[in-house]
Design a protein around this motif. Structure first.
Motif, mmCIF file in Angstrom:
data_model
loop_
_atom_site.group_PDB
_atom_site.id
_atom_site.type_symbol
_atom_site.label_atom_id
_atom_site.label_comp_id
_atom_site.label_asym_id
_atom_site.label_seq_id
_atom_site.Cartn_x
_atom_site.Cartn_y
_atom_site.Cartn_z
ATOM 1 N N LEU A 20 0.852 -1.180 0.000
ATOM 2 C CA LEU A 20 0.000 0.000 0.000
ATOM 3 C C LEU A 20 0.891 1.234 0.000
ATOM 4 C CD1 LEU A 20 -2.735 1.525 0.428
ATOM 5 C CD2 LEU A 20 -2.326 1.233 2.898
ATOM 6 N N ALA A 21 0.693 2.106 -0.989
ATOM 7 C CA ALA A 21 1.459 3.349 -1.089
ATOM 8 C C ALA A 21 0.545 4.523 -0.772
ATOM 9 C CB ALA A 21 2.049 3.502 -2.487
ATOM 10 N N THR A 22 0.990 5.343 0.178
ATOM 11 C CA THR A 22 0.261 6.549 0.553
ATOM 12 C C THR A 22 1.232 7.722 0.527
ATOM 13 O OG1 THR A 22 0.741 6.301 2.924
ATOM 14 C CG2 THR A 22 -1.281 5.251 2.103
ATOM 15 N N ALA A 23 0.677 8.914 0.586
ATOM 16 C CA ALA A 23 1.478 10.136 0.760
ATOM 17 C C ALA A 23 0.633 11.100 1.567
ATOM 18 C CB ALA A 23 1.863 10.744 -0.587
ATOM 19 N N GLY A 24 1.236 11.689 2.573
ATOM 20 C CA GLY A 24 0.514 12.635 3.417
ATOM 21 C C GLY A 24 0.454 14.006 2.781
ATOM 22 N N ALA A 25 -0.018 14.971 3.544
ATOM 23 C CA ALA A 25 -0.135 16.341 3.059
ATOM 24 C C ALA A 25 1.225 16.903 2.655
ATOM 25 C CB ALA A 25 -0.774 17.212 4.138
ATOM 26 N N ASP A 26 2.297 16.402 3.261
ATOM 27 C CA ASP A 26 3.648 16.880 2.944
ATOM 28 C C ASP A 26 4.224 16.229 1.693
ATOM 29 O OD1 ASP A 26 4.147 14.302 3.837
ATOM 30 O OD2 ASP A 26 5.518 14.896 5.443
ATOM 31 N N GLY A 27 3.497 15.260 1.117
ATOM 32 C CA GLY A 27 3.948 14.591 -0.096
ATOM 33 C C GLY A 27 4.943 13.468 0.130
ATOM 34 N N GLN A 28 5.338 13.236 1.373
ATOM 35 C CA GLN A 28 6.306 12.180 1.684
ATOM 36 C C GLN A 28 5.666 10.808 1.467
ATOM 37 O OE1 GLN A 28 9.587 12.477 2.599
ATOM 38 N NE2 GLN A 28 9.682 10.266 2.486
ATOM 39 N N PRO A 29 6.227 9.961 0.595
ATOM 40 C CA PRO A 29 5.622 8.653 0.336
ATOM 41 C C PRO A 29 5.872 7.654 1.460
ATOM 42 C CG PRO A 29 7.600 8.925 -0.979
ATOM 43 C CD PRO A 29 7.384 10.224 -0.258
ATOM 44 N N LEU A 30 4.976 6.700 1.563
ATOM 45 C CA LEU A 30 5.093 5.580 2.499
ATOM 46 C C LEU A 30 4.580 4.350 1.771
ATOM 47 C CD1 LEU A 30 5.440 4.480 5.496
ATOM 48 C CD2 LEU A 30 2.972 4.804 5.666
ATOM 49 N N VAL A 31 5.305 3.240 1.891
ATOM 50 C CA VAL A 31 4.876 1.969 1.322
ATOM 51 C C VAL A 31 4.944 0.922 2.421
ATOM 52 C CG1 VAL A 31 5.320 0.205 -0.420
ATOM 53 C CG2 VAL A 31 5.750 2.599 -0.962
ATOM 54 N N VAL A 32 3.826 0.202 2.628
ATOM 55 C CA VAL A 32 3.782 -0.850 3.641
ATOM 56 C C VAL A 32 3.095 -2.085 3.061
ATOM 57 C CG1 VAL A 32 3.798 0.704 5.643
ATOM 58 C CG2 VAL A 32 1.622 0.035 4.629
ATOM 59 N N PRO A 33 3.533 -3.283 3.464
ATOM 60 C CA PRO A 33 2.838 -4.500 3.023
ATOM 61 C C PRO A 33 1.521 -4.646 3.779
ATOM 62 C CG PRO A 33 4.655 -5.057 4.486
ATOM 63 C CD PRO A 33 4.703 -3.569 4.290
ATOM 64 N N GLU A 74 -3.189 5.304 15.172
ATOM 65 C CA GLU A 74 -2.499 6.491 14.647
ATOM 66 C C GLU A 74 -1.317 6.127 13.750
ATOM 67 O OE1 GLU A 74 -3.511 9.630 14.640
ATOM 68 O OE2 GLU A 74 -5.298 8.788 15.592
ATOM 69 N N LEU A 75 -1.442 5.035 13.045
ATOM 70 C CA LEU A 75 -0.402 4.658 12.088
ATOM 71 C C LEU A 75 -0.269 5.725 11.017
ATOM 72 C CD1 LEU A 75 -1.268 0.896 11.629
ATOM 73 C CD2 LEU A 75 0.779 1.815 12.714
ATOM 74 N N ARG A 76 0.922 5.866 10.493
ATOM 75 C CA ARG A 76 1.145 6.887 9.471
ATOM 76 C C ARG A 76 0.260 6.674 8.247
ATOM 77 N NH1 ARG A 76 6.286 8.241 5.979
ATOM 78 N NH2 ARG A 76 5.136 9.454 4.477
ATOM 79 N N ARG A 77 0.022 5.423 7.859
ATOM 80 C CA ARG A 77 -0.828 5.187 6.684
ATOM 81 C C ARG A 77 -2.230 5.763 6.898
ATOM 82 N NH1 ARG A 77 -0.906 -1.286 7.764
ATOM 83 N NH2 ARG A 77 0.976 -0.676 8.838
ATOM 84 N N LEU A 78 -2.733 5.692 8.127
ATOM 85 C CA LEU A 78 -4.054 6.243 8.431
ATOM 86 C C LEU A 78 -4.020 7.771 8.393
ATOM 87 C CD1 LEU A 78 -5.055 3.842 11.351
ATOM 88 C CD2 LEU A 78 -5.689 3.669 8.931
ATOM 89 N N ARG A 79 -2.986 8.357 8.968
ATOM 90 C CA ARG A 79 -2.834 9.823 8.909
ATOM 91 C C ARG A 79 -2.713 10.287 7.465
ATOM 92 N NH1 ARG A 79 1.157 8.861 12.872
ATOM 93 N NH2 ARG A 79 2.739 9.654 11.439
ATOM 94 N N ASP A 80 -1.922 9.557 6.668
ATOM 95 C CA ASP A 80 -1.758 9.925 5.256
ATOM 96 C C ASP A 80 -3.096 9.923 4.527
ATOM 97 O OD1 ASP A 80 0.971 10.161 5.610
ATOM 98 O OD2 ASP A 80 1.487 8.386 4.422
ATOM 99 N N ILE A 81 -3.886 8.876 4.721
ATOM 100 C CA ILE A 81 -5.168 8.766 4.024
ATOM 101 C C ILE A 81 -6.122 9.875 4.458
ATOM 102 C CG2 ILE A 81 -7.241 7.322 3.801
ATOM 103 C CD1 ILE A 81 -5.235 4.897 3.785
ATOM 104 N N ARG A 82 -6.095 10.225 5.728
ATOM 105 C CA ARG A 82 -6.947 11.336 6.188
ATOM 106 C C ARG A 82 -6.564 12.635 5.488
ATOM 107 N NH1 ARG A 82 -5.956 8.772 11.508
ATOM 108 N NH2 ARG A 82 -7.807 7.537 11.951
ATOM 109 N N ALA A 83 -5.265 12.824 5.231
ATOM 110 C CA ALA A 83 -4.783 14.048 4.586
ATOM 111 C C ALA A 83 -4.880 13.994 3.064
ATOM 112 C CB ALA A 83 -3.331 14.315 4.993
ATOM 113 N N ASN A 84 -4.724 12.793 2.495
ATOM 114 C CA ASN A 84 -4.683 12.629 1.044
ATOM 115 C C ASN A 84 -5.215 11.236 0.713
ATOM 116 O OD1 ASN A 84 -4.084 12.335 -1.653
ATOM 117 N ND2 ASN A 84 -1.880 12.523 -1.415
#
Length: 163
Positions: A20-33, A74-84
């Motif tokens: 799963l690839a996400t990016a928060g409001a800051d545009g920083q990518p995250l990839v997690v299985p 409060e995982l980063r993937r959840l924060r990212d999805i809330r923002a983007n």
């Protein structure tokens, strides 16, 4: 060779794990299985292409499960999805015989669904049916529900089992 949307979805659905690839409001990518299930008939779909045509809508679900994590809510993937809410999920097959290489990707809009919502229960049921580990400990954390807007993929050859 480029895969049709239908073929990409078929290969994707057969895989056991996705990234799963996400990016928060800051545009920083995250990839997690993630473990996942593909549900047909939900919101979303395939824009199709000249080779594959339109495909019935599909939704991909995953849930924050009991495996060890720093937090469940409060995982980063959840924060990212809330923002983007724009996300991608990728599955692939690697083989030293490169004629067997392929990948499939689902792009879509994600939303978070909390336990207690009927949509969460449906996601948990889909995952429990797919993974025996969840039959012992059903997933209860926040669900990520992705309305697929596009399926894409690539394969070295047409056959996933090419020599």
């Amino acid at each position: 060779m480029r895969l049709s949307g239908l073929e990409a979805r078929k290969r994707f659905a057969a895989a056991r794990v996705a990234r799963l690839a996400t990016a928060g409001a800051d545009g920083q990518p995250l990839v997690v299985p993630v473990t996942f299930a593909v549900e047909t008939g939900g919101a979303g779909g395939d824009r199709g292409d000249a080779r594959g045509g339109a495909d019935p809508p599909a939704t991909i679900v995953t849930i924050v499960d009991h495996k060890p994590k720093s937090t469940r809510t409060e995982l980063r993937r959840l924060r990212d999805i809330r923002a983007n809410p724009l996300v991608s999920l990728l599955v692939d097959h690697y083989d030293d015989e490169w004629a067997r290489l392929w990948w499939a990707r689902a792009d879509g809009l994600a939303r978070i669904v909390e336990a207690g919502d009927p949509r969460h229960a449906a996601a948990a049921a889909a995952l429990t049916a797919r993974y025996r580990q969840y039959r012992q400990v059903p997933p209860t954390g926040p669900a990520i529900v992705v309305a697929v807007t596009r399926w894409s993929g690539w394969a070295y050859s047409e056959s996933p089992t090419a020599p």
